[in-house]
Motif scaffolding. Structure first.
Motif, short mmCIF file in Angstrom:
data_model
loop_
_atom_site.label_atom_id
_atom_site.label_comp_id
_atom_site.label_asym_id
_atom_site.label_seq_id
_atom_site.Cartn_x
_atom_site.Cartn_y
_atom_site.Cartn_z
N ALA A 1 0.59 -1.25 -0.01
CA ALA A 1 -0.13 0.09 0.08
C ALA A 1 0.92 1.10 -0.05
O ALA A 1 2.17 1.26 0.30
N MET A 2 0.33 2.52 -0.37
CA MET A 2 1.18 3.75 -0.47
C MET A 2 0.25 4.65 0.21
O MET A 2 -0.81 4.74 0.43
N ARG A 3 1.01 5.66 1.06
CA ARG A 3 0.59 6.85 1.78
C ARG A 3 1.49 7.74 1.48
O ARG A 3 2.47 7.80 1.53
N ALA A 4 0.72 9.28 1.49
CA ALA A 4 1.82 10.48 1.34
C ALA A 4 1.38 11.64 2.06
O ALA A 4 -0.11 11.48 2.36
N THR B 1 -1.97 17.70 4.69
CA THR B 1 -3.06 16.54 4.65
C THR B 1 -2.16 15.24 5.13
O THR B 1 -0.70 15.38 4.37
N ASP B 2 -2.73 14.32 5.46
CA ASP B 2 -1.75 13.09 5.46
C ASP B 2 -2.33 11.81 4.99
O ASP B 2 -2.10 10.60 5.28
N ASP B 3 -3.24 12.05 3.67
CA ASP B 3 -4.20 11.33 3.46
C ASP B 3 -4.31 11.32 1.96
O ASP B 3 -5.73 11.23 1.28
N ILE B 4 -3.18 11.85 1.10
CA ILE B 4 -3.34 11.62 -0.28
C ILE B 4 -3.64 10.35 -0.93
O ILE B 4 -2.68 9.39 -0.71
N PRO B 5 -4.75 10.14 -1.69
CA PRO B 5 -5.26 8.87 -2.20
C PRO B 5 -4.17 8.38 -3.50
O PRO B 5 -4.64 8.98 -4.49
N ILE B 6 -3.23 7.92 -3.19
CA ILE B 6 -2.33 7.36 -4.38
C ILE B 6 -2.85 6.11 -5.12
O ILE B 6 -2.98 5.10 -4.64
N ALA B 7 -3.31 6.36 -6.55
CA ALA B 7 -3.86 5.22 -7.40
C ALA B 7 -2.74 4.48 -7.92
O ALA B 7 -2.69 3.34 -8.22
N ASP B 8 -1.59 5.11 -8.14
CA ASP B 8 -0.55 4.42 -8.99
C ASP B 8 0.72 5.45 -8.80
O ASP B 8 0.55 6.70 -8.41
#
Length: 359
Positions: free
Chosen positions: A16-19, A29-36
């Motif tokens: 999984a990824m988070r940024a 923000t601590d919740d950027i939704p990384i799709a790819d």
């Protein structure tokens, strides 16, 4: 990484990824939704790290298109992302491995997708050319000059084994800030790297250190999908001549020869029985000893370009970075020490690619 995570990433695993996005020291923000996305690192580049992220334009009711908002988490006005790679370690949940801090350089929206480009923090130094010529003072040293050129954009940390010394009077750099740093470090026998915590570490040029991972193509326990090797004479030298000048104007030089018995470019060996020299010159070199140290460091840097290299395709390992030492078994090698020069890490399920140099 924990021992559990290290064992997991050497085979197929769930990731999984988070940024997080930060601006001026404040968390946006601590919740950027990384799709790819993907991460590439290449030690031969002035700014080694490059990141590309794909983010859905709308997620959980939030619009991730930065538009013209200078404070949006994905805008390119000083926003810095901290990126973590997560590994599913079973009942204990997800272990997060910090890949580092990266400056957003571009964000663009196409339909329902936002594409974000980032680069390593040395971008801050590379783009900040000098407004006026930089001249060190009488009391300046190599360390103080590096700090003056780098801080406050990045906090500099020095390896304790480096011996600081005074900078000769009369030095001046006109415009290239990062070039000035590179010249100082070259004369010092040092190199820079941005740590995962966002500091600029200055340390001796070296391929020493313990191996962090053993990779092989064993069908039962191996991690490698395939190998591809390459060799070249381009950029290959078997000695470095470093030249300087003492306080009286006398020309000085120090020479470092490739004397390694395992080197394909060994001086006096089959590569060429005659010297094939690389010339390095700096006004920061004022003694023969300094010239010899600089020559040895330049020879180590040149080896990164022309030594035997091996392209590796393997299961993604989020703990690896360029400069790490591996032991390699396969492609004609047995427990051979290799250094990672280039890597590409996918931010979605896929294969990791490495270019390693045989030491």
């Amino acid at each position: 990484m924990s021992a559990t995570a290290l064992a997991v990433v050497q085979r197929s695993h769930t990731m999984a990824m988070r940024a997080e996005s930060w601006l001026g020291g404040q968390l946006l923000t601590d919740d950027i939704p990384i799709a790819d996305g993907s991460e590439s690192r290449d030690r031969s580049l002035a700014v080694p790290e490059q990141i590309t992220l794909t983010v859905p334009r709308r997620d959980k009711g939030y619009d991730w298109d930065p538009g013209t908002d200078p404070t949006h988490p994905l805008a390119a006005y000083g926003q810095i992302l901290r990126i973590d790679y997560g590994v599913d370690i079973g009942s204990s949940g997800t272990e997060w491995i910090n890949r580092g801090w990266f400056l957003i350089t571009d964000s663009s929206t196409d339909g329902d997708t936002v594409t974000v480009s980032c680069a390593g923090l040395l971008t801050l130094i590379d783009e900040a050319t000098l407004v006026s010529p930089f001249q060190p003072g009488a009391s300046d040293t190599l360390a103080s000059v590096v700090r003056a050129l780098i801080e406050p954009a990045l906090t500099v940390s020095f390896d304790g084994t480096l011996v600081d010394r005074a900078v000769p009077l009369g030095m001046q750099w006109d415009s290239d800030r990062l070039g000035a740093v590179t010249e100082v470090l070259g004369a010092w026998g040092a190199a820079e790297r941005v740590t995962e915590d966002g500091y600029l570490m200055i340390e001796p040029v070296s391929d020493a250190g313990a191996a962090v991972l053993a990779i092989s193509d064993d069908p039962d326990t191996g991690t490698v999908v395939r190998w591809q090797g390459s060799t070249t004479r381009d950029g290959a030298y078997n000695c470095v001549v470093a030249q300087g000048e003492d306080a009286n104007g006398n020309q000085l030089q120090g020479v470092a020869y490739d004397s390694s018995a395992t080197s394909p470019f060994q001086y006096g060996g089959n590569f060429n029985p005659l010297p094939v020299p690389y010339s390095y010159q700096s006004s920061l070199l004022t003694t023969v000893a300094q010239c010899r140290t600089a020559a040895a460091a330049q020879l180590a840097l040149l080896r990164r370009q022309a030594y035997r290299k091996l392209a590796v395709t393997m299961v993604p390992h989020p703990g690896l970075v360029t400069g790490d030492i591996l032991t390699v078994t396969g492609a004609g090698l047995t427990n051979a020490r290799c250094a990672i020069e280039i890597l590409s890490l996918p931010y979605s399920p896929g294969e990791m690619n490495l270019t390693v140099r045989v030491l």
